[in-house]
Design an enzyme around this catalytic site. Structure first.
Site, PDB file in Angstrom:
ATOM      1  N   ALA A   1      40.668  75.393  62.488  1.00  0.00           N
ATOM      2  CA  ALA A   1      42.107  75.260  62.730  1.00  0.00           C
ATOM      3  C   ALA A   1      42.498  74.104  63.631  1.00  0.00           C
ATOM      4  CB  ALA A   1      42.644  76.561  63.322  1.00  0.00           C
TER       5      ALA A   1
ATOM      6  N   CYS B   1      41.596  66.009  53.571  1.00  0.00           N
ATOM      7  CA  CYS B   1      42.285  64.721  53.721  1.00  0.00           C
ATOM      8  C   CYS B   1      41.367  63.605  53.221  1.00  0.00           C
ATOM      9  CB  CYS B   1      42.706  64.483  55.170  1.00  0.00           C
ATOM     10  SG  CYS B   1      41.345  64.539  56.366  1.00  0.00           S
TER      11      CYS B   1
END
Length: 611
Positions: A316, A527
Site C-alpha cells: 500500500a 505502473c
C-alpha cells in the site's frame, strides 16, 4: 520559508503557463538501440544546450517491445517517457473540502502573489482532458470525467527553449534522479549535485545539465563521476559529449562551488528558467489535497469500494490509493493497508492522519505471506486498533494475527555532544560513548533516521489473514516501473529482470485470490508498459482460477490491452489476452493524448470457489 518558496514557484509557473514552444517538435526514426528524439534547436550549438533526450534500451528488451507495440508505436512511447506530463493531477479530500473551494484557494494564492501580473501567450496542446479551460481561473480545471469531479487538473507547459546566452555558461551537473525530479517541478538540492564549473559563486546564473548512467567495461552502470568534480568548460570535461541535448534549464546558484560540496543538504540551485514549467504543491493546502497520477485515482475507483466493507490494500505504501479508497467509502468501513517496510507503514499512517481518516489500519506484512497458516492463529491477542468509527463493526481481532513489536527508541544519540575531531563527551553525566556509537551517530546525521530511529514511531507486524477475509482486494504490485515519467535511463532493465518481476507478482496475486471472499473483487494494477507484468498476469489468473472473470471498469478512459503472445529466443512463450478480453482492461499509454504515465488496470470478479 520553504512553504513561501513553493508558493513562489507555483506563481512563477503560472506566469509561463501558456508559453508556446519557440520551435516545433521533430521526430526521428529510432535506431536499434535508440528511440525517437525531440529536437528544440537547429544549430549545433543550440543542439548542445537543449533538452533532446534519448532512451537506450537493452537490445533484447528493445526487440521484445517492438514485437508487442510495433516499431513506430514503441518509438512514440519511448519518447514520451523522457518528458513529464504537462499537467498535475490533484485529488481533493472530499471529507473536508471540494474541488471548487480548492480551485478558488489556489487561484487566490496565485493572484495575491502575482499582484495583477499577465499570463503569457496561449497553449494549444491537444488533450481530451483539457476542455474549455477558463483562463480567469488560471491553470486550474475541474475534471469532467463522470464521477471524478473531485479531481483538479493544474496545467503546466513545455518544452520551452531556454536562452543560455552566447558564450558557454557556467554549469552544474546533477544526477539523473535529481534531473527527473526537476523536470517534474522540483528544485536542485545539494545531494543531487555531481559536478560544477570552476569559480561559481553564490548568485551566479548556471545552466543545469544531467549526468546519465553509462555502461562500464565490467557491464555495470554509473555516471562515471565522483561528486565534487570541477568542470573546465571544454571537451575534456567528463562526459562532455554525452550531455549534448540534456540541459534541463538554468537557475541561480544558492552557494559557491566550494559551498555546494561542503554541506550535505539544502537548496543548491534555485531554478528560474525551465524546459518544462510544472507546479510544486509541497506544503500547499495540506490535508485538503493530495498529488496523484490520474490512472492511480482510476484504479481506486475501479475497485468500487462501498461503505461498511472490509478492504485490503496490499503493497500500500505510500498510501495514495489507500486514502483514495477510504475517502470513496466516506471513512465508513475498514481499510487494511500492508507493506513489508517498517518506515513505509509509518508513511501510510502519517498520510492517513494528515487527511483525517480513521478507518485505515496499517500493518507490516510481506505481501507474499499474506495468508495466515492455520497454526499461526492467536485469538488471544488484542490488536489495539479499535479506533474504527461510524458504527462499523471492527472485525480485526477475528481475522488478523498480530505480532506485537517492541517500542522503538524515541531518543537518538546526542550528536551535538560530539566534537569535530570525533571525540565524545559524557552523555547525560554517564559514560563516554564508544567509537562505534560515535560513528553510528555521524552516519545518522548524514543519512537521516533509520528503522530504529523513527522518532518513536511503531507499527504492528502481522502473521497474516484468514482466507476469504475481505470484500475487495487491491494489488498495486511492485513492478519494473517502466511507465513512470520522466525517465531518462532504462539501460539496466533486461528480459530476465522483467521475468523476475512477473514471477513475484504471480505469487502476490495467488495470495490475493485466497484472501477475497466469493462474490468479491480483485483489482490488479501496475505502473509499467511491460506486457509480461500486465496482460500475461491476467492470462495466468484466468487460466489458473476458473472462478475469476474480468469485470467492466468505471470510469473507463484507458485504451485496450494487448492481444496475442510473444515467443522468446529461449523458446518460452508469453501469453497475453485473447480476443474479446482486450476492452475489459485499461492500458494507459504515455504517448496517447491523455498524456498520463504508463499504467495498467485489470478488475476481476470472484465467483464461487467450490466450482
Amino acid at each position: 520559508m520553504k512553504k513561501a518558496r513553493d508558493l513562489f514557484f507555483l506563481t512563477t509557473s503560472y506566469r509561463t503557463l501558456h508559453k508556446t514552444p519557440n520551435s516545433s517538435n521533430s521526430t526521428v526514426t529510432a535506431t536499434f538501440y535508440q528511440t525517437m528524439q525531440l529536437s528544440d534547436h537547429d544549430s549545433s550549438s543550440s543542439q548542445r544546450y537543449s533538452f533532446n533526450p534519448t532512451l537506450n534500451w537493452n537490445p533484447q528488451l528493445h526487440n521484445y517491445f517492438i514485437k508487442a507495440y510495433g516499431s513506430d508505436h514503441f518509438s512514440r512511447i519511448s519518447s514520451a517517457l523522457t518528458r513529464p506530463s504537462r499537467y498535475s493531477c490533484i485529488r481533493v479530500n472530499t471529507l473536508c473540502s471540494n474541488s471548487d473551494d480548492v480551485i478558488e484557494k489556489l487561484r487566490l494564492i496565485v493572484k495575491q502573489s502575482l499582484n495583477g501580473g499577465d499570463i503569457e501567450g496561449g497553449d494549444d496542446v491537444v488533450n481530451p482532458l483539457k476542455e474549455c479551460l477558463d483562463l480567469d481561473s488560471g491553470p486550474f480545471m475541474k475534471c469532467r470525467i463522470p464521477g471524478l469531479d473531485y479531481v483538479v487538473f493544474v496545467w503546466g507547459s513545455g518544452p520551452h527553449r531556454v536562452d543560455y546566452g552566447n558564450v558557454a555558461p557556467k554549469e552544474v551537473i546533477v544526477s539523473r534522479k535529481c534531473a527527473e525530479a526537476v523536470l517534474r517541478g522540483a528544485q536542485v538540492y545539494i545531494p543531487g549535485i555531481m559536478a560544477c564549473s570552476a569559480h561559481v559563486e553564490k548568485g551566479d546564473t548556471v545552466a543545469v545539465s544531467v549526468a546519465i548512467e553509462q555502461q562500464g567495461s565490467d557491464g555495470g552502470w554509473s555516471s562515471g563521476m565522483t561528486r565534487g568534480i570541477t568542470l573546465q568548460g571544454s571537451e575534456t570535461d567528463p562526459y562532455y559529449l554525452e550531455r549534448n541535448g540534456l540541459y534541463i534549464g538554468q537557475g541561480t546558484a544558492m552557494l559557491s562551488r566550494a559551498g555546494m560540496f561542503r554541506v550535505t543538504e539544502g537548496l543548491g540551485v534555485d531554478m528560474k528558467d525551465r524546459v518544462y514549467e510544472l507546479h510544486s504543491f509541497h506544503n500547499v493546502l495540506e490535508g485538503e489535497i493530495f498529488l496523484q497520477n490520474l490512472p492511480s485515482i482510476i484504479a481506486a475507483h475501479a475497485l468500487d469500494p462501498q461503505m461498511g466493507e472490509r478492504i485490503l490494500d496490499m503493497c500500500a505504501a505510500p498510501g495514495g490509493k489507500t486514502t483514495a479508497i477510504a475517502i470513496l467509502m466516506k471513512d465508513k468501513g475498514e481499510v487494511i493497508a500492508t507493506d513489508r517496510s517498517h518506515n513505509k507503514v509509518l508513511d501510510i499512517q502519517k498520510l492517513a492522519a494528515e487527511l483525517g481518516l480513521s478507518c485505515i489500519k496499517a500493518f507490516k506484512l510481506d505481501a507474499c505471506k499474506s495468508v495466515s497458516l492455520r497454526n499461526d492463529i492467536d485469538t488471544s491477542i488484542d490488536t489495539c486498533h479499535n479506533n474504527a468509527t461510524n458504527d462499523v463493526k471492527n472485525q480485526v481481532s477475528s481475522n488478523l494475527q498480530v505480532e506485537k513489536m517492541p517500542p522503538l527508541g524515541t531518543e537518538s544519540f546526542k550528536t551535538e555532544t560530539l566534537e569535530e575531531n570525533g571525540k565524545g563527551e559524557k552523555i547525560h553525566g554517564g559514560a563516554y560513548p564508544s567509537k562505534a556509537e560515535i560513528r553510528k551517530s555521524m552516519r545518522r546525521a548524514r543519512n537521516g533516521p533509520g528503522r530504529n530511529q523513527s522518532g518513536g514511531g511503531r507499527v504492528d507486524s502481522l502473521k497474516g489473514f484468514n482466507p476469504d477475509s475481505f470484500d475487495r482486494v487491491l494489488l498495486d504490485a511492485p513492478c519494473s516501473a517502466l511507465g513512470l515519467r520522466p525517465r531518462l535511463f532504462a539501460g539496466e532493465d533486461t528480459i530476465e529482470s522483467l521475468r523476475s518481476h512477473a514471477k513475484y507478482q504471480r505469487r502476490m496475486f495467488d495470495q490475493a485470490v485466497q484472501l477475497v471472499r466469493p462474490g468479491g473483487v480483485i483489482v490488479y494494477s501496475t505502473c509499467t508498459i511491460n506486457p509480461g507484468e500486465n496482460e500475461a498476469l491476467v492470462r495466468y489468473a484466468l487460466d489458473k482460477y476458473k472462478y475469476l472473470s474480468l469485470a467492466p471498469q468505471h470510469p473507463k478512459i484507458g485504451g485496450p490491452g494487448l492481444v496475442g503472445s510473444c515467443e522468446f529466443p529461449d523458446g518460452y512463450v508469453e501469453e497475453w489476452l485473447r480476443l474479446g478480453e482486450e476492452n475489459l482492461v485499461q492500458r494507459f499509454d504515455p504517448s496517447s493524448p491523455l498524456d498520463t504515465i504508463g499504467f495498467f488496470i485489470a478488475k476481476f470478479a470472484v465467483g464461487s470457489k467450490d466450482t
